[in-house]
Motif scaffolding. Sequence first.
Motif, short mmCIF file in Angstrom:
data_model
loop_
_atom_site.label_atom_id
_atom_site.label_comp_id
_atom_site.label_asym_id
_atom_site.label_seq_id
_atom_site.Cartn_x
_atom_site.Cartn_y
_atom_site.Cartn_z
N PRO A 25 25.01 37.13 64.47
CA PRO A 25 25.12 35.86 63.77
C PRO A 25 24.00 35.60 62.76
CG PRO A 25 25.66 35.58 66.07
CD PRO A 25 25.14 36.98 65.94
N GLY A 26 22.81 36.10 63.04
CA GLY A 26 21.68 35.84 62.15
C GLY A 26 21.81 36.43 60.77
N ARG A 27 22.73 37.36 60.57
CA ARG A 27 22.91 37.97 59.25
C ARG A 27 24.01 37.30 58.44
NH1 ARG A 27 24.72 42.17 57.95
NH2 ARG A 27 23.65 42.16 55.96
N ILE A 28 24.72 36.38 59.02
CA ILE A 28 25.80 35.73 58.27
C ILE A 28 25.22 34.96 57.09
CG2 ILE A 28 27.49 33.84 58.43
CD1 ILE A 28 28.11 34.86 61.25
N GLY A 29 25.88 35.11 55.96
CA GLY A 29 25.40 34.48 54.74
C GLY A 29 24.38 35.29 53.97
N ASP A 30 24.07 36.50 54.44
CA ASP A 30 23.11 37.37 53.76
C ASP A 30 23.73 37.89 52.46
OD1 ASP A 30 21.13 39.12 53.05
OD2 ASP A 30 21.43 40.50 54.72
N PHE A 31 23.12 37.59 51.33
CA PHE A 31 23.69 38.01 50.06
C PHE A 31 22.65 38.56 49.08
CE2 PHE A 31 22.01 33.90 49.02
CZ PHE A 31 21.72 33.93 47.66
N GLU A 32 21.38 38.39 49.38
CA GLU A 32 20.33 38.68 48.39
C GLU A 32 20.33 40.14 47.93
OE1 GLU A 32 19.24 34.97 50.56
OE2 GLU A 32 19.91 36.96 51.18
N GLY A 33 20.49 41.07 48.88
CA GLY A 33 20.49 42.48 48.50
C GLY A 33 21.64 42.83 47.58
N GLY A 34 22.81 42.27 47.84
CA GLY A 34 23.96 42.50 46.97
C GLY A 34 23.75 41.92 45.59
N LEU A 35 23.12 40.75 45.54
CA LEU A 35 22.84 40.13 44.24
C LEU A 35 21.88 40.99 43.44
CD1 LEU A 35 22.93 37.81 42.22
CD2 LEU A 35 21.20 36.63 43.60
N GLU A 36 20.88 41.54 44.09
CA GLU A 36 19.92 42.39 43.38
C GLU A 36 20.61 43.60 42.77
OE1 GLU A 36 16.70 42.12 42.57
OE2 GLU A 36 16.88 40.06 43.30
N ARG A 37 21.50 44.25 43.52
CA ARG A 37 22.21 45.41 42.99
C ARG A 37 23.11 45.02 41.83
NH1 ARG A 37 25.22 47.43 47.81
NH2 ARG A 37 23.84 46.25 49.17
N ALA A 38 23.78 43.89 41.95
CA ALA A 38 24.66 43.43 40.88
C ALA A 38 23.87 43.17 39.60
CB ALA A 38 25.41 42.17 41.32
N LYS A 39 22.72 42.53 39.75
CA LYS A 39 21.88 42.26 38.58
C LYS A 39 21.36 43.54 37.96
CE LYS A 39 18.86 38.91 39.14
NZ LYS A 39 17.86 38.06 39.83
N GLU A 40 20.95 44.50 38.81
CA GLU A 40 20.45 45.77 38.29
C GLU A 40 21.54 46.52 37.54
OE1 GLU A 40 18.34 49.91 39.87
OE2 GLU A 40 18.49 48.17 41.22
N ALA A 41 22.79 46.37 37.99
CA ALA A 41 23.91 47.03 37.33
C ALA A 41 24.34 46.33 36.05
CB ALA A 41 25.10 47.10 38.29
N GLY A 42 23.79 45.15 35.81
CA GLY A 42 24.16 44.40 34.61
C GLY A 42 25.49 43.70 34.73
N LEU A 43 25.96 43.47 35.96
CA LEU A 43 27.24 42.81 36.17
C LEU A 43 27.15 41.33 35.79
CD1 LEU A 43 30.15 43.03 37.40
CD2 LEU A 43 29.14 42.30 39.57
#
Length: 244
Positions: free
Chosen positions: A214-232
């Motif tokens: 349950p403690g990981r629910i809502g975790d999005f920061e790592g995905g956002l970092e990859r998306a930004k690095e990809a220029g999405l």
Amino acid sequence: MENKKYEMGYDLHTHTIFSHGKGTIEDNVRAALDRGLTHVAITDHGPGHLFYGIKRKDVPVMRKEIELLNKKYPRISIHLSVEANIIKTGNHLDIRPDEYDQYDFVIAGYHYGLPKGYCVSNWLWNHGLTLGEKQLKIKNTDMVIKALYENDISILTHPGDKGPFDMLPIAEACADTDTLMEISTWHPHMTVEEIKIAAETDAQFIISSDAHVPGRIGDFEGGLERAKEAGLDLCRIVNLREIK
């Protein structure tokens, strides 16, 4: 753009004790409320998985519990889904078409632990122990694309994970079938390079925690970092919202 300017609106990929998660459905709901989410989906593994698939007899039990929890927690919408397993036979999922009505929607991804999904070949490849990568990539890609076209899949989970896949035709199929491509924060896929490739198509994206606790629910920061690095273009991530 700073991470603090964004937040996850909803998390549609979480697991519970009905497969191999550590929390109950209510534990996940409370965690989602703590993160300020508006929706959370319970997406335990499909019944074909040899080690931690859900039991078909438990689906009505899960549905009843979710109905009760939706009344108990009116500030959040709780959905019953399933992370079906992509396989090479039949309708290319481990749930039957007649079972779709049991769920609010279906998400699907490729996993080990299925008898009809090139699992041994992919496991060996992932550990540097097999030849024939080109043919395996063709087989894997064909399997995923057939699953997308033969089923109503809302989210393709962690595409590119656990084997060689050709991301461009998979992304084109996702765009054509209105299937969201998941940027997982539990798995390393989609990678930055895979996001760049998929961004060449009209596919849309979603960030998911794939939380097994349950403690990981809502975790999005790592995905956002990859998306930004990809220029999405972050507007293409459907559950990401800017904090005003």
